[in-house]
Design an enzyme around this catalytic site. Structure first.
Site, PDB file in Angstrom:
ATOM      1  N   PHE A 227       0.660  -0.991  -0.107  1.00 40.82           N
ATOM      2  CA  PHE A 227       0.392   0.078  -0.467  1.00 40.82           C
ATOM      3  C   PHE A 227       1.079   1.209   0.160  1.00 40.82           C
ATOM      4  CE2 PHE A 227      -2.318  -3.244   2.427  1.00 40.82           C
ATOM      5  CZ  PHE A 227      -2.910  -3.442   1.722  1.00 40.82           C
ATOM      6  N   ASP A 249       0.689  -1.237  -5.003  1.00 35.32           N
ATOM      7  CA  ASP A 249      -0.297  -0.417  -4.604  1.00 35.32           C
ATOM      8  C   ASP A 249      -1.317  -0.449  -5.619  1.00 35.32           C
ATOM      9  OD1 ASP A 249      -1.152   2.240  -2.986  1.00 35.32           O
ATOM     10  OD2 ASP A 249      -1.902   2.052  -4.454  1.00 35.32           O
ATOM     11  N   CYS A 345      -5.648   2.597  10.730  1.00 38.60           N
ATOM     12  CA  CYS A 345      -5.552   3.655  10.855  1.00 38.60           C
ATOM     13  C   CYS A 345      -7.672   3.595  10.887  1.00 38.60           C
ATOM     14  CB  CYS A 345      -5.604   4.782   9.750  1.00 38.60           C
ATOM     15  SG  CYS A 345      -6.013   3.960   7.676  1.00 38.60           S
TER      16      CYS A 345
HETATM   17  N1  SAH Z   1       1.766   4.065   2.639  1.00 41.48           N
HETATM   18  C1  SAH Z   1       1.294   5.497   2.555  1.00 41.48           C
HETATM   19  C2  SAH Z   1      -0.466   5.355   2.729  1.00 41.48           C
HETATM   20  C3  SAH Z   1      -0.944   4.698   1.982  1.00 41.48           C
HETATM   21  S1  SAH Z   1      -2.597   4.737   1.914  1.00 41.48           S
HETATM   22  C4  SAH Z   1       2.305   7.242   2.717  1.00 41.48           C
HETATM   23  O1  SAH Z   1       2.670   6.688   3.133  1.00 41.48           O
HETATM   24  O2  SAH Z   1       1.915   7.708   2.069  1.00 41.48           O
HETATM   25  C5  SAH Z   1      -3.065   3.561   1.464  1.00 41.48           C
HETATM   26  C6  SAH Z   1      -2.768   2.835  -0.627  1.00 41.48           C
HETATM   27  O3  SAH Z   1      -3.652   1.726  -0.390  1.00 41.48           O
HETATM   28  C7  SAH Z   1      -3.489   3.704  -0.999  1.00 41.48           C
HETATM   29  O4  SAH Z   1      -2.052   4.137  -2.185  1.00 41.48           O
HETATM   30  C8  SAH Z   1      -3.914   2.937  -2.275  1.00 41.48           C
HETATM   31  O5  SAH Z   1      -4.069   2.932  -3.452  1.00 41.48           O
HETATM   32  C9  SAH Z   1      -4.010   2.164  -1.881  1.00 41.48           C
HETATM   33  N2  SAH Z   1      -4.604   0.608  -1.494  1.00 41.48           N
HETATM   34  C10 SAH Z   1      -6.096   0.285  -1.143  1.00 41.48           C
HETATM   35  N3  SAH Z   1      -6.433  -1.257  -1.245  1.00 41.48           N
HETATM   36  C11 SAH Z   1      -5.855  -2.004  -1.905  1.00 41.48           C
HETATM   37  C12 SAH Z   1      -6.237  -3.051  -1.995  1.00 41.48           C
HETATM   38  N4  SAH Z   1      -6.191  -3.996  -2.151  1.00 41.48           N
HETATM   39  N5  SAH Z   1      -4.302  -3.498  -2.660  1.00 41.48           N
HETATM   40  C13 SAH Z   1      -2.820  -2.154  -2.801  1.00 41.48           C
HETATM   41  N6  SAH Z   1      -2.988  -0.909  -3.407  1.00 41.48           N
HETATM   42  C14 SAH Z   1      -4.252  -0.473  -1.958  1.00 41.48           C
END
Ligand code: SAH
Length: 401
Positions: A227, A249, A345
């Site tokens: 993610f 992601d 979160c």
């Molecule tokens: N760690 C990041 C923030 C993560 S936010 C930082 O520090 O900036 C959560 C992210 O998960 C988003 O970018 C979203 O596109 C992604 N996401 C949501 N569901 C997902 C999934 N099933 N598989 C992969 N990515 C996913």
């Protein structure tokens, strides 16, 4: 002044300084307050308890501004609260740590429903309650004056607005020219933030100190960042000397921005890989490789920073299964001596429940793991002691034997 009279016994939480009055606690409404209008919250016998903003459509029928009967809720009061919030950040965040931070964290800064994030010379605001919506022009003017920024954007495009009976709003509020992405600096690293098109208000500033912690433990490790969004953890891992970093992601746009962030920091891209994929599926595929005895992908440090799986406490059970799944898979993919940085979160998942979920995942993965750090949202996201709901981000760093 128009008043809310509480049912017997329901004044307790107000006396304990919790800032929300639920609709079920109200015995009687005296007068017909408009959405966001200031009302006096009164005990069943009529005694004054607090001033609050009335919200006719939400289950949270009133959000408390002040418990002081002598207070006048108006521009001077708002200015004082904003000043306190800005001064708090100045006093706790060392100059040079960052120019991106949360300036106002809603209820915990005494301004229920107001979120203000600063990204270099721009502010991004969210008006999440009718109470702050009613004062929006005053607040915007005061924010300009107190922060000295040139641009303010609005990202009130979130679900809670609907519960407050407010339409989604986003766009440029103050400042000339078309809204442009901003480069911010965090612990000496640069990131491009797009306040209008990015997720949340553009960047996950709440993870700043956790990223630093992770970066400090990355040297020589093969890192998997799940993610990854715009690659913030990936950049810290590389800056910390990781041997390789694989980031996943589901958003191609986020990955494109992440690649640019690596380049922006002049980090060696040779051992950096990106996967646009669903994390659940990708981790399962890696696990299957490992189980088949093939060389398989394994890692020395894994970050799990998923989006909010539970919006409310009612969705906690489904969310718990999601957390269990990814944590179980991650434990299986760690080499001995590996580290898991795992986050939630979701407000509906408590610290205690999260720790239990991670424990269950380790048990099922048959690994012997210990917690070496408890992580939370950064200091610029304070939590009023009377408002535990303000604590939403929790993380554990687990060491696997
Ligand atoms: N760690 C990041 C923030 C993560 S936010 C930082 O520090 O900036 C959560 C992210 O998960 C988003 O970018 C979203 O596109 C992604 N996401 C949501 N569901 C997902 C999934 N099933 N598989 C992969 N990515 C996913």
């Amino acid at each position: 002044m128009k008043s809310l009279l509480l049912k017997p016994g329901r004044e307790r939480s107000v006396l304990m300084r919790h800032p929300w009055v639920f609709s079920g606690a109200i015995a009687q409404l005296q007068g017909q307050p408009e959405p966001g209008e200031t009302v006096a919250v009164r005990a069943p016998q009529g005694g004054f308890l607090a001033y609050a903003a009335y919200s006719p459509t939400s289950k949270i029928a009133a959000r408390i501004w002040s418990w002081d009967e002598n207070e006048t809720i108006g521009p001077e009061f708002l200015h004082r609260r904003l000043t306190e919030a800005v001064e708090l950040r100045k006093s706790i965040i060392p100059a040079g740590e960052t120019n991106a931070m949360r300036l106002v964290h809603g209820e915990s800064d005494g301004l229920p429903g107001l979120v203000v994030d600063r990204y270099a010379d721009a502010l991004v605001v969210q008006f999440l309650s009718v109470g702050v919506e009613r004062w929006r022009d005053v607040l915007l003017e005061q924010l300009m004056e107190l922060s000295g920024v040139r641009q303010i954007y609005e990202r009130s495009d979130v679900d809670v607005r609907v519960m407050e009976g407010l339409p989604a709003r986003e766009g440029s509020l103050v400042g000339a020219g078309s809204p442009a992405p901003v480069v911010i600096e965090e612990n000496g690293l640069a990131f491009l933030v797009d306040p209008l098109r990015g997720q949340k208000t553009g960047f996950y500033i709440d993870q700043r100190r956790n990223r630093q912690c992770m970066g400090s433990m990355s040297a020589g490790r093969d890192v998997l960042n799940c993610f990854c969004y715009t690659g913030a953890f990936s950049v810290y891992a590389l800056a910390g000397g990781a041997r390789s970093v694989l980031s996943i992601d589901s958003s191609g746009e986020a990955i494109a921005a992440a690649r640019e962030n690596v380049a922006r920091n002049k980090l060696d891209g040779a051992n950096v890989q990106w996967m646009e994929a669903d994390v659940f599926q990708a981790l399962r595929a890696f696990r299957d490789e490992v189980q088949e005895g093939a060389v398989g992908k394994r890692f020395d440090l894994i970050v799990l920073d998923p989006p909010k799986f539970a919006q409310t406490a009612a969705q906690a059970e489904r969310a718990a299964r999601g957390y269990k799944d990814i944590n179980l898979l991650a434990f299986k993919l760690l080499r001995p001596g590996g580290l898991l940085f795992t986050f939630s979160c979701s407000g509906g998942i408590s610290d205690e429940l999260f720790q239990k979920i991670v424990m269950g995942a380790a048990l099922d993965a048959r690994v012997d793991a210990k917690i070496i750090e408890h992580l939370h949202q950064g200091a610029d996201h304070p939590v009023a002691l009377a408002f535990p709901e303000g604590a939403y981000l929790k993380g554990l760093v687990c060491y696997v034997k």
